[in-house]
Design a protein around this motif. Structure first.
Motif, short mmCIF file in Angstrom:
data_model
loop_
_atom_site.label_atom_id
_atom_site.label_comp_id
_atom_site.label_asym_id
_atom_site.label_seq_id
_atom_site.Cartn_x
_atom_site.Cartn_y
_atom_site.Cartn_z
N SER A 127 41.58 26.78 63.62
CA SER A 127 41.06 27.29 62.22
C SER A 127 40.92 26.23 61.41
O SER A 127 41.59 25.24 61.55
N PRO A 128 39.67 26.14 60.29
CA PRO A 128 39.55 24.98 59.64
C PRO A 128 40.74 24.94 58.50
O PRO A 128 41.43 26.15 58.15
N GLY A 129 41.09 23.59 57.97
CA GLY A 129 41.98 23.53 57.06
C GLY A 129 41.16 23.15 55.42
O GLY A 129 40.01 22.83 55.75
N GLY A 130 42.07 23.15 54.67
CA GLY A 130 41.43 22.59 53.30
C GLY A 130 42.44 23.00 52.14
O GLY A 130 43.52 23.35 52.44
N THR A 131 41.72 23.12 51.00
CA THR A 131 42.42 23.41 49.62
C THR A 131 41.36 24.48 48.95
O THR A 131 40.22 24.19 49.03
N ASP A 132 42.11 25.23 48.42
CA ASP A 132 41.59 26.32 47.72
C ASP A 132 42.14 26.39 46.35
O ASP A 132 43.08 26.87 46.03
N ASP A 133 41.37 25.89 45.21
CA ASP A 133 41.90 25.71 43.87
C ASP A 133 41.16 27.17 43.29
O ASP A 133 40.09 26.91 42.92
N ARG A 134 42.06 27.60 42.28
CA ARG A 134 41.50 28.79 41.69
C ARG A 134 42.15 28.75 40.15
O ARG A 134 43.38 28.45 40.02
N ILE A 135 41.28 29.21 39.30
CA ILE A 135 41.71 29.78 37.67
C ILE A 135 41.32 31.11 37.61
O ILE A 135 40.26 31.49 37.86
N ALA A 136 42.16 31.87 37.15
CA ALA A 136 41.78 33.32 36.65
C ALA A 136 42.36 33.78 35.27
O ALA A 136 43.59 33.13 34.93
N VAL A 137 41.73 34.55 34.74
CA VAL A 137 42.30 35.11 33.47
C VAL A 137 42.15 36.65 33.73
O VAL A 137 41.04 36.97 34.08
N PHE A 138 42.94 37.20 33.20
CA PHE A 138 42.70 38.98 33.05
C PHE A 138 43.40 39.53 31.89
O PHE A 138 44.21 39.12 31.07
N ALA A 139 42.98 41.03 31.62
CA ALA A 139 43.38 41.43 30.62
C ALA A 139 43.40 43.03 31.13
O ALA A 139 42.37 43.52 31.34
N VAL A 140 44.45 43.79 30.74
CA VAL A 140 44.50 45.11 31.07
C VAL A 140 44.85 45.87 29.77
O VAL A 140 45.98 45.62 29.36
N ASP A 141 44.31 46.74 29.04
CA ASP A 141 44.55 47.30 27.84
C ASP A 141 44.45 48.93 27.84
O ASP A 141 43.77 49.42 28.21
N GLU A 142 45.85 49.26 27.98
CA GLU A 142 45.99 50.99 27.93
C GLU A 142 46.09 51.43 26.32
O GLU A 142 46.70 51.02 25.54
N LEU A 143 44.97 52.18 26.37
CA LEU A 143 44.70 52.79 25.07
C LEU A 143 45.15 54.04 24.86
O LEU A 143 44.46 54.91 25.58
N ARG A 144 46.02 54.46 24.01
CA ARG A 144 46.53 55.79 23.76
C ARG A 144 45.88 56.53 22.40
O ARG A 144 46.25 55.76 21.56
N PHE A 145 45.22 57.56 22.42
CA PHE A 145 44.85 58.09 21.43
C PHE A 145 45.64 59.08 20.67
O PHE A 145 45.38 59.65 19.65
N GLY A 146 46.77 59.46 21.07
CA GLY A 146 47.47 60.57 20.36
C GLY A 146 47.41 61.79 20.67
O GLY A 146 47.99 62.79 20.37
N ASN A 147 46.12 62.25 21.18
CA ASN A 147 45.73 63.56 21.37
C ASN A 147 45.72 63.85 22.81
O ASN A 147 44.92 64.95 23.30
N GLY A 148 46.51 63.16 23.63
CA GLY A 148 46.52 63.51 25.09
C GLY A 148 45.33 62.48 26.01
O GLY A 148 45.68 62.47 27.01
N TRP A 149 44.66 61.86 25.20
CA TRP A 149 43.65 60.98 25.84
C TRP A 149 44.12 59.60 26.00
O TRP A 149 44.96 58.96 25.19
N SER A 150 43.88 59.06 27.10
CA SER A 150 44.18 57.41 27.27
C SER A 150 43.02 56.79 28.10
O SER A 150 42.52 57.63 28.99
N VAL A 151 42.69 55.72 27.87
CA VAL A 151 41.51 54.84 28.44
C VAL A 151 42.15 53.39 28.82
O VAL A 151 42.68 52.82 27.73
N THR A 152 41.89 53.04 29.81
CA THR A 152 42.54 51.86 30.15
C THR A 152 41.58 50.91 30.86
O THR A 152 41.11 51.03 32.24
N PRO A 153 40.71 49.80 30.05
CA PRO A 153 39.74 48.86 30.62
C PRO A 153 40.63 47.76 31.28
O PRO A 153 41.65 47.31 30.60
N ALA A 154 40.22 47.19 32.20
CA ALA A 154 40.72 46.09 32.99
C ALA A 154 39.65 45.06 33.04
O ALA A 154 38.66 45.51 33.84
N LEU A 155 39.94 43.80 32.96
CA LEU A 155 39.03 42.85 33.30
C LEU A 155 39.70 41.67 34.06
O LEU A 155 40.89 41.19 33.74
#
Length: 666
Positions: free
Chosen positions: A382-410
């Protein structure tokens, strides 16, 4: 029954404990003298408060299952299937039809996280998952199925995430300064297994704690229900762990943690192919394996400031597999079996959790950045080498107080892979923006409905250097889910609790590079893979201590080949159900009966027979007298010594296995 002929001592001990438990159980039923029954307590809680398909096993369930591998702890989670499971070598974890298979230890679509460190497996030919660690090191295992809950942990996660959290000293000291020692001994009849786990937990002050754990596990050759060996040789698996934590500052808002774990194995004259019981085809090898994980963490959670809950984790995972052929292999085969594989991953994760409101909307925002570097040794196979990565993420749970919640994630991730040796050299860059959104509504009566859509990409990996065309072709997938959950008390009787959750999912994977088409010439690509299924979890507990746990999985999959041909997806699991009936007598006694059933699978060239296997378990914790503080566990797996083989496994499962565990803290 050949498993018991040489095990009279263990059998006698087991019988004595079971018989001794019977009058205790009878007294408890008549008088209720064994303590107060905890309302709604079954073996496993159903996570009905989230739209993510997630299952958590706590310390009690981990102990109760008496697993010899991490895989054996989670094989009753719906959607999880083991590719062999009773031995570290040649075993793997498959979730929703992805992950480990009978050829490679991983397809990079199931992530394994140990105390924040990414570990688990590479795509090494015929060498299992390489998840070399011992279940005695951990106090919690969390399994996230699918993509929607994975964006904090990596890209390309289609099957799911397995998160392991190791034990802390304060788990044994109770947060009070002092020194606690704990010794656990486990014996198993099938394979004459023995395990010793020694823990020293020291807390000199309320601000500092340290834990040392040494576990030594030995297992001989196990036999299936017909008395046939299911491996060639036994294993000896020593593991040790050191973990410390120091808290400081106002209200101990700051904390620094350090964890180091090491597991090794030295296998002599064993088949190179870890999925078989003979050396036919590849011959035998001497193989030494060492898995090391180091984690340094810093957290800051100031009192009165909901905007800051900071976690900084620097981790290093090192897997080293040294192999030497001993069967006179020559040519290409010699290059394969004599290959030494080593891969190291260093990762820095900075994550913050903020709680705030914008008008009537309450936010739970988790955001962070990751710097990842993977180094892989060049090998003839199997081949060898290096794998360099940079990642940013955000997960926001939004609660509306009337039973609804929406959670977008990137999540945005960028990689640069550089090969170490010609012809698998060169530099390749790829990047992807991925994400998803989930929607949930909770009624006042405990019922909730939810749905989600998620998109992710598997960026090329070092192993793809052998196929230059793959280095510019990320795999892409989309998963849609819809489900419902319900949780409430006093549902069928006064003082009972009932929880149930069901998930319907549909996953589509295209631009496939991890697999080749079935039944066609070598190298023929797959156009698309489609997997869909239903996962069901339920628990019911009565005030009397009686409880029921149910987990079920129904799945199907399709492989789309060039020209419009379709075949069944080779890695889809069989439909199955796990049912546990039990009763708890206060904190002292827990008796349970588990049924594991799998439906016959006929959609392959080699059909897998259906089966139903019965397991019995008893946990006894004396609350007074000379044995107070001691824990005695007896388990009988495959009670009727049934011959069976799980779908996706390459060998038969173990026959009847009696396990006895004794544990005591001092």
């Amino acid at each position: 029954m050949p498993h018991f002929n040489s095990r009279a001592a263990l059998r006698a001990t087991t019988a004595l404990i079971v018989v001794a438990s019977l009058p205790i159980a009878a007294i408890a039923q008549d008088d209720g003298d064994l303590g107060t029954i905890i309302l709604g307590q079954s073996k496993r809680d159903v996570q009905t408060d989230t739209d993510v398909a997630v299952t958590t096993l706590d310390q009690d369930e981990i102990d109760d299952r008496q697993g010899g591998t991490v895989g054996e702890l989670i094989d009753t989670v719906p959607g999880v299937s083991l590719v062999n499971g009773s031995t570290p070598q040649g075993s793997g974890i498959n979730i929703r039809g992805f992950g480990s298979n009978s050829t490679f230890g991983s397809d990079q679509k199931v992530a394994v996280i140990v105390d924040g460190a990414s570990t688990g497996a590479e795509e090494l030919y015929r060498i299992g998952t390489q998840l070399f660690t011992d279940p005695e090191l951990y106090k919690e295992v969390e399994v996230i199925r699918g993509t929607i809950g994975s964006f904090e942990y990596g890209s390309g996660i289609v099957g799911g995430v397995v998160k392991l959290e190791s034990k802390d000293a304060s788990d044994f000291t109770g947060g009070v300064p002092g020194l606690v020692a704990r010794e656990t001994l486990q014996f198993s009849s099938n394979g004459d297994g023995i395990t010793s786990s020694t823990i020293l937990a020291w807390q000199p002050t309320e601000n500092f704690e340290a834990l040392f754990n040494y576990t030594w596990r030995k297992q001989g050759v196990q036999q299936d229900g017909d008395g046939n060996d299911i491996s060639t040789k036994g294993v000896k698996l020593p593991s040790y762990q050191l973990k410390t934590k120091y808290s400081f500052g106002e209200d101990n808002a700051h904390a620094v943690t350090f964890a180091y774990s090491d597991t090794s194995a030295d296998d002599r004259d064993v088949p190179f192919d870890t999925f078989t019981t003979t050396g036919i085809g590849f011959g035998n090898v001497d193989r030494q394996t060492q898995s090391r994980t180091t984690v340094l963490g810093y957290s800051y959670n100031p009192t009165g400031n909901d905007l800051v809950d900071l976690d900084v984790t620097l981790s290093y995972a090192d897997q080293d597999i040294q192999s030497e052929g001993v069967s006179g292999q020559t040519g290409t085969l010699a290059a394969l079996v004599n290959a030494d594989n080593r891969y190291e991953m260093t990762k820095l994760t900075v994550k913050n959790t903020s709680l705030f409101s914008t008008g009537a909307i309450a936010h739970n925002l988790r955001s962070g950045v990751e710097l990842i570097r993977k180094d892989r040794l060049d090998a003839s196979s199997s081949p060898g080498g290096t794998d360099d990565r940079i990642a940013v993420f955000a997960v926001d749970e939004l609660r509306f107080g009337n039973g609804w919640s929406v959670t977008p994630a990137l999540r945005y991730e960028r990689s640069t892979i550089t090969g170490s040796t010609a012809p698998n050299d060169g530099t390749f860059k790829n990047a992807a923006l991925m994400g998803g959104v989930s929607l949930r509504y909770e009624f006042a009566n405990g019922l909730s409905l939810f749905s989600s859509a998620a998109y992710t990409e598997s960026l090329p990996i070092i192993d793809d250097l052998g196929s230059p065309a793959f280095m510019t072709q990320p795999e892409k997938s989309r998963t849609l889910e819809v489900g419902a959950a319900y949780s409430n008390t006093d549902v069928f009787a006064q003082g009972d609790t009932f929880s149930i959750k069901g998930n319907l999912y549909h996953t589509r994977l295209w631009d496939v590079t991890s697999y080749q088409a079935s039944g066609l010439p070598f190298g023929t690509p797959i156009t698309e893979i489609e997997v869909k299924g239903l996962e069901l979890e339920a628990s019911y507990a009565m005030e009397s201590g009686i409880y029921v746990d149910l987990n079920a999985n129904i799945a199907s999959g399709t492989e789309y080949q060039p020209g419009g041909t379709t075949v069944d997806w080779r890695n889809v699991p069989a439909n199955g159900v796990n049912l546990t009936l039990g009763k708890k007598f206060g904190d002292e006694l827990d008796l349970s009966w588990e049924v594991v059933a799998q439906r016959r699978y006929t959609k392959s060239a080699t059909p897998t027979a259906g089966f139903g296997v019965h397991n019995l378990r008893a946990t006894y914790r004396p609350q007074q007298g000379v044995l107070e503080g001691m824990e005695v566990r007896v388990g009988v797996e495959n009670v009727f010594d049934k011959q069976y083989q799980r779908r996706l496994s390459t060998r038969a499962a173990a026959g009847r296995n009696v396990k006895l565990t004794l544990a005591k803290s001092f």
